[in-house]
Design a protein around this motif. Structure first.
Motif, PDB file in Angstrom:
ATOM      1  N   LEU A 135     -15.123  98.298  61.947  1.00 14.31           N
ATOM      2  CA  LEU A 135     -14.733 100.176  61.766  1.00 14.31           C
ATOM      3  C   LEU A 135     -15.533 100.931  62.243  1.00 14.31           C
ATOM      4  N   LYS A 136     -17.135 100.640  62.430  1.00  9.94           N
ATOM      5  CA  LYS A 136     -17.770 101.809  62.773  1.00  9.94           C
ATOM      6  C   LYS A 136     -17.302 102.795  64.461  1.00  9.94           C
ATOM      7  N   GLU A 137     -17.462 100.713  65.309  1.00  8.31           N
ATOM      8  CA  GLU A 137     -17.161 100.789  66.390  1.00  8.31           C
ATOM      9  C   GLU A 137     -15.560 101.163  67.167  1.00  8.31           C
ATOM     10  N   ASP A 138     -14.810 100.547  66.033  1.00  7.18           N
ATOM     11  CA  ASP A 138     -13.256 101.538  66.237  1.00  7.18           C
ATOM     12  C   ASP A 138     -13.288 102.603  66.270  1.00  7.18           C
ATOM     13  N   ARG A 139     -13.415 103.480  65.235  1.00  2.00           N
ATOM     14  CA  ARG A 139     -13.174 105.141  64.931  1.00  2.00           C
ATOM     15  C   ARG A 139     -13.900 105.227  66.220  1.00  2.00           C
ATOM     16  N   TYR A 140     -15.037 105.434  65.909  1.00  2.11           N
ATOM     17  CA  TYR A 140     -16.194 105.438  67.104  1.00  2.11           C
ATOM     18  C   TYR A 140     -16.727 105.189  68.066  1.00  2.11           C
ATOM     19  N   PRO A 141     -15.753 104.722  68.881  1.00  4.60           N
ATOM     20  CA  PRO A 141     -16.459 103.342  70.075  1.00  4.60           C
ATOM     21  C   PRO A 141     -17.412 104.052  71.720  1.00  4.60           C
ATOM     22  N   ARG A 142     -17.223 105.314  71.583  1.00  7.05           N
ATOM     23  CA  ARG A 142     -17.965 105.731  72.851  1.00  7.05           C
ATOM     24  C   ARG A 142     -19.185 106.139  71.800  1.00  7.05           C
ATOM     25  N   LEU A 143     -19.194 106.593  70.864  1.00  7.38           N
ATOM     26  CA  LEU A 143     -20.899 107.286  69.853  1.00  7.38           C
ATOM     27  C   LEU A 143     -21.684 105.884  69.979  1.00  7.38           C
ATOM     28  N   SER A 144     -20.751 104.598  69.661  1.00  3.67           N
ATOM     29  CA  SER A 144     -21.675 103.866  69.056  1.00  3.67           C
ATOM     30  C   SER A 144     -22.781 103.206  70.786  1.00  3.67           C
TER      31      SER A 144
ATOM     32  N   GLY B 127     -25.862 105.016  69.912  1.00  6.50           N
ATOM     33  CA  GLY B 127     -26.272 103.983  69.192  1.00  6.50           C
ATOM     34  C   GLY B 127     -25.606 104.332  68.042  1.00  6.50           C
ATOM     35  N   LEU B 128     -24.869 104.233  67.350  1.00 10.87           N
ATOM     36  CA  LEU B 128     -24.534 105.116  66.562  1.00 10.87           C
ATOM     37  C   LEU B 128     -24.808 104.534  64.586  1.00 10.87           C
ATOM     38  N   ASP B 129     -25.293 105.411  64.460  1.00 10.82           N
ATOM     39  CA  ASP B 129     -25.505 104.730  62.832  1.00 10.82           C
ATOM     40  C   ASP B 129     -24.600 105.083  61.511  1.00 10.82           C
ATOM     41  N   GLU B 130     -24.482 103.388  61.433  1.00 12.28           N
ATOM     42  CA  GLU B 130     -23.178 103.497  60.139  1.00 12.28           C
ATOM     43  C   GLU B 130     -23.680 104.590  58.727  1.00 12.28           C
ATOM     44  N   LYS B 131     -25.095 105.023  58.789  1.00 11.63           N
ATOM     45  CA  LYS B 131     -25.023 106.222  57.855  1.00 11.63           C
ATOM     46  C   LYS B 131     -24.506 107.261  58.183  1.00 11.63           C
ATOM     47  N   TRP B 132     -23.878 107.711  59.247  1.00 11.44           N
ATOM     48  CA  TRP B 132     -23.682 109.187  59.672  1.00 11.44           C
ATOM     49  C   TRP B 132     -22.068 109.058  59.937  1.00 11.44           C
ATOM     50  N   CYS B 133     -21.764 107.573  60.027  1.00 13.59           N
ATOM     51  CA  CYS B 133     -20.381 107.619  59.469  1.00 13.59           C
ATOM     52  C   CYS B 133     -19.097 108.820  58.273  1.00 13.59           C
ATOM     53  N   PRO B 134     -19.999 108.589  57.241  1.00 11.81           N
ATOM     54  CA  PRO B 134     -19.112 109.487  55.815  1.00 11.81           C
ATOM     55  C   PRO B 134     -19.431 110.582  56.873  1.00 11.81           C
ATOM     56  N   LEU B 135     -20.123 111.681  57.195  1.00 11.36           N
ATOM     57  CA  LEU B 135     -20.691 113.079  57.575  1.00 11.36           C
ATOM     58  C   LEU B 135     -19.881 113.103  59.051  1.00 11.36           C
ATOM     59  N   LEU B 136     -19.571 112.389  59.650  1.00 12.21           N
ATOM     60  CA  LEU B 136     -18.600 112.004  60.978  1.00 12.21           C
ATOM     61  C   LEU B 136     -17.315 111.737  60.262  1.00 12.21           C
ATOM     62  N   ASP B 137     -16.383 111.210  59.529  1.00 11.23           N
ATOM     63  CA  ASP B 137     -15.660 111.548  58.885  1.00 11.23           C
ATOM     64  C   ASP B 137     -14.894 112.754  58.341  1.00 11.23           C
ATOM     65  N   TYR B 138     -16.140 113.968  57.586  1.00 14.27           N
ATOM     66  CA  TYR B 138     -15.917 114.981  57.139  1.00 14.27           C
ATOM     67  C   TYR B 138     -15.725 116.106  57.879  1.00 14.27           C
ATOM     68  N   LEU B 139     -16.520 116.103  59.036  1.00 17.18           N
ATOM     69  CA  LEU B 139     -16.425 117.122  59.774  1.00 17.18           C
ATOM     70  C   LEU B 139     -15.247 116.845  60.634  1.00 17.18           C
ATOM     71  N   SER B 140     -14.825 115.263  60.897  1.00 16.98           N
ATOM     72  CA  SER B 140     -12.904 115.736  61.123  1.00 16.98           C
ATOM     73  C   SER B 140     -12.199 116.125  60.765  1.00 16.98           C
ATOM     74  N   THR B 141     -12.395 116.357  59.891  1.00 13.93           N
ATOM     75  CA  THR B 141     -11.437 116.966  59.167  1.00 13.93           C
ATOM     76  C   THR B 141     -11.150 118.364  60.097  1.00 13.93           C
ATOM     77  N   PHE B 142     -12.058 119.413  60.431  1.00 12.34           N
ATOM     78  CA  PHE B 142     -12.362 120.458  61.117  1.00 12.34           C
ATOM     79  C   PHE B 142     -12.177 120.204  62.662  1.00 12.34           C
ATOM     80  N   GLY B 143     -11.080 118.860  62.212  1.00 13.59           N
ATOM     81  CA  GLY B 143     -10.629 119.077  64.787  1.00 13.59           C
ATOM     82  C   GLY B 143     -11.647 118.466  64.856  1.00 13.59           C
ATOM     83  N   LEU B 144     -13.238 118.190  64.729  1.00 17.00           N
ATOM     84  CA  LEU B 144     -13.923 117.486  65.853  1.00 17.00           C
ATOM     85  C   LEU B 144     -13.787 116.202  66.854  1.00 17.00           C
TER      86      LEU B 144
END
Length: 502
Positions: A172-181, A185-202
């Motif tokens: 799921l992490k790689e599907d949502r953020y393949p380039r970051l991964s 080396g995206l840490d899956e602990k960051w995903c909740p923050l990234l999901d929240y910031l995505s609501t602002f268009g990031l």
């Protein structure tokens, strides 16, 4: 306990032949444990099942202990030794020691070769008790091969479920953020923050930019970030501006509400900034939160008042026009531009202060690429230094206008179509700030079409009032008629420009 006791005796005897010792032990060895006989077939089964089927026992480690800290005999088999030496690795793999293949094979051998109990009733009773213990300890008995096989199957299934869960989270992490991964080396602990910031268009590219500018900004607890951004929204920051703020100043996600954000908002309010404008100032200059209120922002304000000479009553307007003025080296910006304008145009201090008050962005413009080329343009069209100074003092934003797309076309229209002299700009410098396509050309053409255009130089004063006042005072017609004319003119001009490009 019986099984452990028989293992101890077996190791002490050190018999090299399993079958001969088994026969000897069943026939002759019948000790008592806690006053009860343990040499019956029931207990014999339990006593010898954990013994290795391999011969040639040897000393491996004289001070060995089990994985639970119990002292073990120094005699053991080769494969048991390997199993014990791999304990650390097994523990890292979720303690899956029950899935060891050698261990399962022993249970199969015992289940196939040993005879069942005479009393089926006693066997079922004991099996029921053992199942109850399995629920508490998670370990099955060794009394039947099927029982021990179920241990392996159930534990392996559990591990497969857990493994699948981890694999699913990673996928799921790689599907949502393949380039970051892939790139950081995206840490899956960051995903909740990234999901929240995505609501602002990031987007993913924005997160990479944040990581490159300030990597810790992606490691903050999402609840803390939510609290801080909600505070900014409450003080007037628009939802659509949050993305730009974070990209320009990702450190803002680290600033606490109580110790940072509130004190800076209070500072802006003390300057007289209305609440309706605070959000706009934060959006324009989010870096102000990284400056100390006492050691940086307040000294800048004092410098603007005491050294530059801006009136205290005008300071609020200056900050609203250019919030960046609070976060720049104001002493250097002011001194270099003051010296330049004094030498280049002979500008007195009062005139320069008026320029800064009306258009504080002047302190941000480059001298070589911004101020000097525009001053030279006004000189080249025939204006003297005194006339240039008058225009700049009245309309300092002339210094922000594009030469090719704004100043030069307006000058050409002034001379060729309106038949005016360049000196008329000293009386109506606002002409340079008006839109050529939206105001100057439509009004001129409209009056010409109505045959109400005055003879001689076209009056620049007709461009100053609003559309409604222009229709009443100059065109003597309805506003709708003028707006319809302007719309047709704009469409015609657009068509000409499009044909030219094609």
């Amino acid at each position: 306990m019986a099984a452990a006791f028989s293992l101890y005796l077996y190791n002490q005897i050190g018999c090299p032949h399993y079958s001969s010792y088994l026969s000897f032990a069943i026939t002759h060895f019948t000790p008592k444990f806690n006053g009860s006989r343990v040499g019956s077939r029931e207990t014999d089964t339990c006593r010898f099942v954990v013994q290795s089927t391999h011969s040639n026992a040897k000393i491996v480690k004289p001070n060995r202990r089990s994985r639970y800290g119990q002292a073990l005999s120094p005699y053991d088999s080769d494969e048991d030794s390997d199993e014990m030496e791999d304990d650390d690795d097994d523990e890292e793999k979720e303690d899956d020691w029950l899935s060891d293949d050698d261990f399962a094979e022993i249970a199969d051998v015992k289940g196939n070769k040993w005879r069942k109990d005479k009393s089926q009733k006693a066997f079922k009773t004991r099996q029921g008790k053992e199942k109850m213990q399995e629920k508490s300890w998670g370990i099955r008995s060794f009394h039947s091969g099927q029982s021990s096989k179920m241990v392996k199957t159930e534990n392996m299934d559990s591990l497969q479920v857990d493994g699948k869960g981890k694999l699913t989270a990673r996928k799921l992490k790689e599907d949502r953020y393949p380039r970051l991964s892939e790139e950081i080396g995206l840490d899956e602990k960051w995903c909740p923050l990234l999901d929240y910031l995505s609501t602002f268009g990031l987007k993913e590219l924005h997160f990479i930019q944040m990581y490159e500018r300030h990597m810790p900004s992606l490691q903050i607890n999402v609840c803390s970030v939510q609290e801080r951004l909600e505070y900014l929204l409450n003080v007037g920051v628009k939802h659509k501006d949050v993305r730009r703020i974070i990209l320009r100043q990702p450190q803002i996600l680290e600033y606490t509400v109580e110790n940072n954000l509130k004190s800076h908002v209070a500072f802006l309010a003390d300057l007289g900034i209305p609440n309706s404008r605070i959000g706009q100032i934060i959006s324009a200059a989010p870096s102000l939160f990284s400056y100390s209120v006492e050691n940086s922002l307040k000294p800048t304000v004092r410098y603007l008042i005491e050294e530059v000479g801006i009136k205290k009553g005008d300071l609020c307007k200056v900050v609203q026009l250019s919030p960046q003025i609070l976060v720049q080296r104001i002493d250097i910006s002011w001194n270099t531009r003051y010296i330049f304008l004094t030498k280049e145009l002979g500008a007195p201090r009062d005139s320069i202060v008026k320029m800064v008050t009306k258009h504080p962005q002047l302190l941000h413009y480059s001298i070589d690429d911004g101020l000097l080329p525009r001053i030279n343009f006004l000189r080249n069209i025939g204006m003297q230094n005194s006339e240039i100074l008058k225009v700049l003092t009245s309309l300092t934003q002339v210094l922000s206008l594009s030469l090719e797309d704004n100043l030069k076309p307006k000058y050409m229209y002034l001379v060729n179509e309106l038949h005016n002299e360049v000196q008329s700009l000293t009386k109506y410098p606002m002409y340079l700030s008006l839109s050529l396509d939206q105001r100057i050309r439509p009004r001129h053409r409209f009056l010409v079409s109505l045959k109400k255009a005055p003879k001689g130089p076209f009056p620049l004063s007709s461009f100053v009032p609003t559309d409604e006042c222009f229709c009443q005072q100059w065109a003597k017609t309805s506003l709708d008629k003028y707006l319809a004319f302007r719309r047709r003119l704009l469409l015609k001009d657009f068509a000409k420009k499009y044909e030219r490009k094609v």
